[in-house]
Design an enzyme around this catalytic site. Structure first.
Site, PDB file in Angstrom:
ATOM      1  N   CYS A  89       0.259  -3.865 -24.757  1.00  0.00           N
ATOM      2  CA  CYS A  89      -0.374  -3.313 -23.530  1.00  0.00           C
ATOM      3  C   CYS A  89       0.572  -3.880 -22.418  1.00  0.00           C
ATOM      4  O   CYS A  89       0.367  -3.274 -20.999  1.00  0.00           O
ATOM      5  CB  CYS A  89      -1.885  -3.670 -23.216  1.00  0.00           C
ATOM      6  SG  CYS A  89      -2.127  -4.994 -22.917  1.00  0.00           S
ATOM      7  N   GLU A 131      -0.879 -13.503 -25.122  1.00  0.00           N
ATOM      8  CA  GLU A 131      -0.094 -13.775 -23.635  1.00  0.00           C
ATOM      9  C   GLU A 131       0.805 -14.990 -23.742  1.00  0.00           C
ATOM     10  O   GLU A 131       1.671 -15.272 -22.935  1.00  0.00           O
ATOM     11  CB  GLU A 131      -0.842 -13.324 -22.595  1.00  0.00           C
ATOM     12  CG  GLU A 131      -1.564 -12.063 -22.367  1.00  0.00           C
ATOM     13  CD  GLU A 131      -2.511 -12.125 -21.228  1.00  0.00           C
ATOM     14  OE1 GLU A 131      -1.780 -11.417 -20.309  1.00  0.00           O
ATOM     15  OE2 GLU A 131      -3.463 -12.515 -21.230  1.00  0.00           O
ATOM     16  N   ASN A 158       3.959  -8.839 -20.410  1.00  0.00           N
ATOM     17  CA  ASN A 158       4.426  -9.157 -19.329  1.00  0.00           C
ATOM     18  C   ASN A 158       4.041 -10.770 -19.103  1.00  0.00           C
ATOM     19  O   ASN A 158       5.064 -11.555 -18.425  1.00  0.00           O
ATOM     20  CB  ASN A 158       3.451  -8.659 -18.059  1.00  0.00           C
ATOM     21  CG  ASN A 158       3.354  -6.996 -18.073  1.00  0.00           C
ATOM     22  OD1 ASN A 158       4.315  -6.524 -18.704  1.00  0.00           O
ATOM     23  ND2 ASN A 158       2.368  -6.349 -17.464  1.00  0.00           N
ATOM     24  N   ASP A 159       3.235 -11.260 -19.335  1.00  0.00           N
ATOM     25  CA  ASP A 159       2.767 -12.804 -19.402  1.00  0.00           C
ATOM     26  C   ASP A 159       3.610 -13.506 -20.685  1.00  0.00           C
ATOM     27  O   ASP A 159       4.099 -14.503 -20.292  1.00  0.00           O
ATOM     28  CB  ASP A 159       1.382 -13.147 -19.353  1.00  0.00           C
ATOM     29  CG  ASP A 159       0.736 -13.005 -17.959  1.00  0.00           C
ATOM     30  OD1 ASP A 159       1.511 -13.574 -17.000  1.00  0.00           O
ATOM     31  OD2 ASP A 159      -0.412 -12.180 -17.833  1.00  0.00           O
ATOM     32  N   ARG A 202     -10.863  -5.336 -20.373  1.00  0.00           N
ATOM     33  CA  ARG A 202     -10.623  -6.842 -20.191  1.00  0.00           C
ATOM     34  C   ARG A 202     -11.566  -7.465 -19.470  1.00  0.00           C
ATOM     35  O   ARG A 202     -11.595  -6.797 -18.090  1.00  0.00           O
ATOM     36  CB  ARG A 202      -9.196  -6.727 -19.734  1.00  0.00           C
ATOM     37  CG  ARG A 202      -8.538  -8.342 -20.053  1.00  0.00           C
ATOM     38  CD  ARG A 202      -6.936  -8.413 -19.634  1.00  0.00           C
ATOM     39  NE  ARG A 202      -6.698  -8.197 -18.162  1.00  0.00           N
ATOM     40  CZ  ARG A 202      -5.368  -8.047 -17.876  1.00  0.00           C
ATOM     41  NH1 ARG A 202      -4.445  -8.093 -18.718  1.00  0.00           N
ATOM     42  NH2 ARG A 202      -5.226  -7.968 -16.564  1.00  0.00           N
ATOM     43  N   ARG A 234      -7.939  -2.925 -16.380  1.00  0.00           N
ATOM     44  CA  ARG A 234      -7.709  -4.319 -15.809  1.00  0.00           C
ATOM     45  C   ARG A 234      -8.894  -4.555 -14.754  1.00  0.00           C
ATOM     46  O   ARG A 234      -9.145  -4.058 -13.665  1.00  0.00           O
ATOM     47  CB  ARG A 234      -6.474  -4.374 -15.035  1.00  0.00           C
ATOM     48  CG  ARG A 234      -5.498  -4.338 -15.782  1.00  0.00           C
ATOM     49  CD  ARG A 234      -3.907  -4.497 -14.976  1.00  0.00           C
ATOM     50  NE  ARG A 234      -3.010  -4.875 -15.716  1.00  0.00           N
ATOM     51  CZ  ARG A 234      -1.724  -4.188 -16.219  1.00  0.00           C
ATOM     52  NH1 ARG A 234      -1.974  -2.940 -15.907  1.00  0.00           N
ATOM     53  NH2 ARG A 234      -0.759  -4.881 -16.704  1.00  0.00           N
ATOM     54  N   HIS A 286       0.950  -1.186   0.126  1.00  0.00           N
ATOM     55  CA  HIS A 286       0.077  -0.019   0.045  1.00  0.00           C
ATOM     56  C   HIS A 286       0.848   1.222  -0.089  1.00  0.00           C
ATOM     57  O   HIS A 286       0.380   2.175  -0.463  1.00  0.00           O
ATOM     58  CB  HIS A 286      -1.009   0.000   1.314  1.00  0.00           C
ATOM     59  CG  HIS A 286      -1.791  -1.070   1.245  1.00  0.00           C
ATOM     60  ND1 HIS A 286      -2.236  -1.703   2.056  1.00  0.00           N
ATOM     61  CD2 HIS A 286      -2.643  -1.584  -0.084  1.00  0.00           C
ATOM     62  CE1 HIS A 286      -3.356  -2.654   1.946  1.00  0.00           C
ATOM     63  NE2 HIS A 286      -3.388  -2.450   0.452  1.00  0.00           N
ATOM     64  N   ARG A 298       7.202 -14.030 -13.230  1.00  0.00           N
ATOM     65  CA  ARG A 298       7.567 -12.633 -13.194  1.00  0.00           C
ATOM     66  C   ARG A 298       7.277 -12.012 -12.103  1.00  0.00           C
ATOM     67  O   ARG A 298       7.889 -10.978 -11.867  1.00  0.00           O
ATOM     68  CB  ARG A 298       6.044 -12.008 -14.250  1.00  0.00           C
ATOM     69  CG  ARG A 298       4.930 -12.123 -13.531  1.00  0.00           C
ATOM     70  CD  ARG A 298       3.783 -11.757 -14.699  1.00  0.00           C
ATOM     71  NE  ARG A 298       3.355 -10.321 -14.177  1.00  0.00           N
ATOM     72  CZ  ARG A 298       2.185 -10.142 -15.007  1.00  0.00           C
ATOM     73  NH1 ARG A 298       1.460 -10.670 -15.835  1.00  0.00           N
ATOM     74  NH2 ARG A 298       1.616  -8.840 -14.902  1.00  0.00           N
TER      75      ARG A 298
HETATM   76  C1  PEP Z   1       0.343  -8.449 -19.558  1.00  0.00           C
HETATM   77  O1  PEP Z   1       0.251  -9.789 -19.353  1.00  0.00           O
HETATM   78  O2  PEP Z   1       1.205  -8.187 -20.255  1.00  0.00           O
HETATM   79  C2  PEP Z   1      -0.869  -7.557 -19.336  1.00  0.00           C
HETATM   80  C3  PEP Z   1      -0.791  -6.528 -19.880  1.00  0.00           C
HETATM   81  O3  PEP Z   1      -1.662  -8.151 -18.401  1.00  0.00           O
HETATM   82  P1  PEP Z   1      -1.284  -8.284 -16.805  1.00  0.00           P
HETATM   83  O4  PEP Z   1       0.088  -7.500 -16.423  1.00  0.00           O
HETATM   84  O5  PEP Z   1      -2.501  -7.747 -16.089  1.00  0.00           O
HETATM   85  O6  PEP Z   1      -1.141  -9.723 -16.430  1.00  0.00           O
HETATM   86 MG    MG Z   2      -1.209 -10.867 -18.414  1.00  0.00          MG
END
Ligand code: PEP
Ligand code: MG
Length: 563
Positions: free
Chosen positions: A499, A428, A451-452, A330, A294, A187, A462
């Site tokens: 994204c 992803e 990211n995924d 999403r 999100r 937080h 990650r």
């Molecule tokens: C991603 O996986 O790149 C993504 C944007 O989704 P999240 O970070 O919410 O898993």
């Molecule tokens: Mg993701």
């Protein structure tokens, strides 16, 4: 870490839990000691409730819900009853009983696989700290640093800072926060980010290394803290601060400038948001739309599910705030590092388990409720539905069926909604990036979640700091998957965005342009930095350079991409 520089005086926040006295009480005092503890729990809880209901208008928006969560924790029998048992059975004094029971709960949280839940142990620690302060009768948070002496802002140095403490500290002149505990989703980091104050959390032992009144420099870019620096170093950082402020002011001028490359390619720059209120920041940054909302954040940090009406209000408010610009929402992406509160069933490997669209298809009532809210909200503007973690075509078909079901339910109930809503998928999972063509044909748009995608391509969790050095967005395999997806979408004339976090990292903007990307979605604060890079880049020249490196599966040298 929250970016920015700060120079100020250290003010060390008291940590009652570290100074607590341990003693045994006489058997005849047991009942009175339990009562003393219960009264302190009630007082602390009531204080939090009052704070939550009398928040000033300009308080960071996260504070209200966080204070409520903390007051609920104080009602939990796991804390009060079991602490009283320790008083009754072992004759511990109230403070000792409370910290012992609290430690047990914190340890239980720390063993949870889910990073979000792991960090919630910090909430227990913070509420206990509050009760201990009530028990000791002391309310001072910070030392009284010769206030008349200078205008130096304060840098709060704490073991941890609870949302309630944040609220009490708001009146003072703060330049930064430093804490021993906490991680990126703690937080302190979240609230500091929304207060736009540099912060470094999880420093380990900062309270041992710094004394009240020490002069500190906080470098929120590198995570470095300098203690009592020389005048020369102070001057160097004052200069950096001024330069950074000037750069931000210069960047702000770009807000209304078009994001067009030197060779005339128009680039769409959109915003990622987690909560509806952030649409404002997106508009202020001049975003072309919301590239990723999100929605799971509406579902997290509460005990029940948001109703269709609540979701409809939340989605509509974003759609209206964006004044006709596209809003990509999403559908629920729960699982792995994001779970509903209280839902702590851990799959063998949560990242490969029943998450995101898999979870939604397995829970049709939750999914269809969300789809109904989305279809209704799209009456107010341009909504696009984005499905996370698609790996199979039958999931796309099942999603379409769920949308049809939501439409016919609304039809029957006579509730107005928009038809022909666009449907897109997150890329992803490497499998869909490799075999992307049929998905491009069927869907209206794609959004690459790097990211995924990086996590699944490189087999690197990650959230695991032990292998964080291997989490490599520039790995040629990752870039080939992105390039393949962009090329397929380009051939089919379908929009494709990135994204994931790399879309907002201005150091790789040129590389992404070189991959042919024309849509980027990122945190609103990053948008102008990326726009600046776009306006100085020559897209076609970058495409040639990047393609030739990728053909050889070589690492791309970012320096070679500058003009
Ligand atoms: C991603 O996986 O790149 C993504 C944007 O989704 P999240 O970070 O919410 O898993
Ligand atoms: Mg993701």
């Amino acid at each position: 870490m929250v970016k920015g520089y700060a120079i100020g005086k250290a003010a060390i926040m008291s940590a009652a839990a570290l100074e607590v006295a341990h003693y045994r009480i006489a058997p005849e005092e047991v009942a009175g000691e339990c009562k003393r503890l219960k009264n302190a729990l009630i007082t602390a809880r009531d204080e939090l409730k009052v704070m939550a209901s009398t928040l000033p208008d300009d308080a960071p928006r996260e504070l209200g819900p966080l204070l409520t969560v903390h007051s609920l924790l104080l009602d939990d029998p796991m804390l009060s009853e079991q602490s009283c048992d320790l008083i009754l059975e072992r004759h511990y004094n109230a403070e000792w009983a409370l910290t012992t029971q609290g430690q047990l709960l914190v340890e239980q949280f720390s063993m949870m696989e889910d990073e979000y839940l792991r960090e919630r142990g910090a909430d227990i620690r913070q509420v206990i700290e509050r009760v201990l302060r009530v028990l000791s009768g002391s309310t001072a948070l910070l030392p009284d640093l010769d206030a008349g002496d200078s205008n130096d802002p304060l840098i709060v140095v704490a073991r941890d800072i609870s949302p309630a403490d944040m609220l009490r500290l708001r009146g003072a002149r703060f330049a930064a926060f430093l804490t021993d505990l906490g991680g990126p989703t703690s937080h302190t980091a979240i609230v500091a980010r929304s207060m736009n104050v540099p912060a470094i959390v999880g420093l380990g032992h900062i309270r041992m290394l710094v004394r009240d009144g020490d002069v500190l420099i906080v470098d929120g870019f590198t995570g470095v803290v300098l203690v009592n620096p020389s005048e020369q170093v102070l001057q160097e950082y004052r200069d950096r601060q001024t330069l950074y402020a000037e750069e931000r002011a210069q960047l702000a001028l770009l807000r209304d400038a078009p994001a067009v490359t030197l060779d005339g390619i128009h680039i769409r720059l959109e915003a990622n948001i987690e909560l509806p209120e952030e649409a404002l920041a997106a508009m202020q940054a001049g975003a072309d739309g919301i590239g990723l909302f999100r929605s799971e954040f509406l579902f997290m940090g509460r005990r029940d599910l948001p109703t269709e009406e609540e979701q409809y209000e939340a989605y509509s408010s974003v759609v209206k705030a964006m004044e006709g610009r596209p809003v990509t929402i999403r559908t629920l992406d729960l699982g792995a590092d994001k779970t509903l509160d209280g839902d702590i069933t851990v799959a063998t490997n949560p990242a490969l388990g029943l998450r995101a669209i898999r979870y939604c298809l397995a829970n049709p009532e939750i999914f269809v409720t969300q789809l109904r809210a989305l279809l209704r909200a799209s009456l107010h503007g341009h909504v696009r539905i984005l499905i996370p973690m698609i790996s199979h075509m039958h999931e796309v078909h099942a999603t379409r069926l769920a949308i049809e079901r939501a439409c016919s339910e609304l039809e029957v109930a006579g509730i107005p909604y928009a038809r022909n809503i666009s449907l897109g998928a997150m890329v992803e999972i490497p499998a869909i990036a490799i075999a992307i063509e049929p998905f491009v044909e069927t869907l209206d748009f794609l959004s690459i979640g790097t990211n995924d995608l990086i996590q699944y391509t490189l087999a690197i969790d990650r959230g695991d700091s032990e292998v964080a050095d291997l989490y490599d967005p520039m790995h040629p395999a990752v870039l080939r998957l992105i390039a393949h997806t962009i090329n397929a979408a380009e051939r089919a004339g379908k929009p494709v965005a990135v994204c994931g976090e790399i879309a907002g990292d201005s150091r790789v903007t040129r590389m992404l342009l070189g991959l042919g990307l024309t849509e980027f979605s990122m945190h609103p604060q990053q948008l102008l930095d990326v726009k600046k890079e776009v306006r100085q880049a020559h897209s076609n020249a970058l495409r040639v350079k990047v393609a030739s490196a990728l053909n050889r599966a070589e690492r791309i040298d970012l320096a070679s991409l500058s003009n």
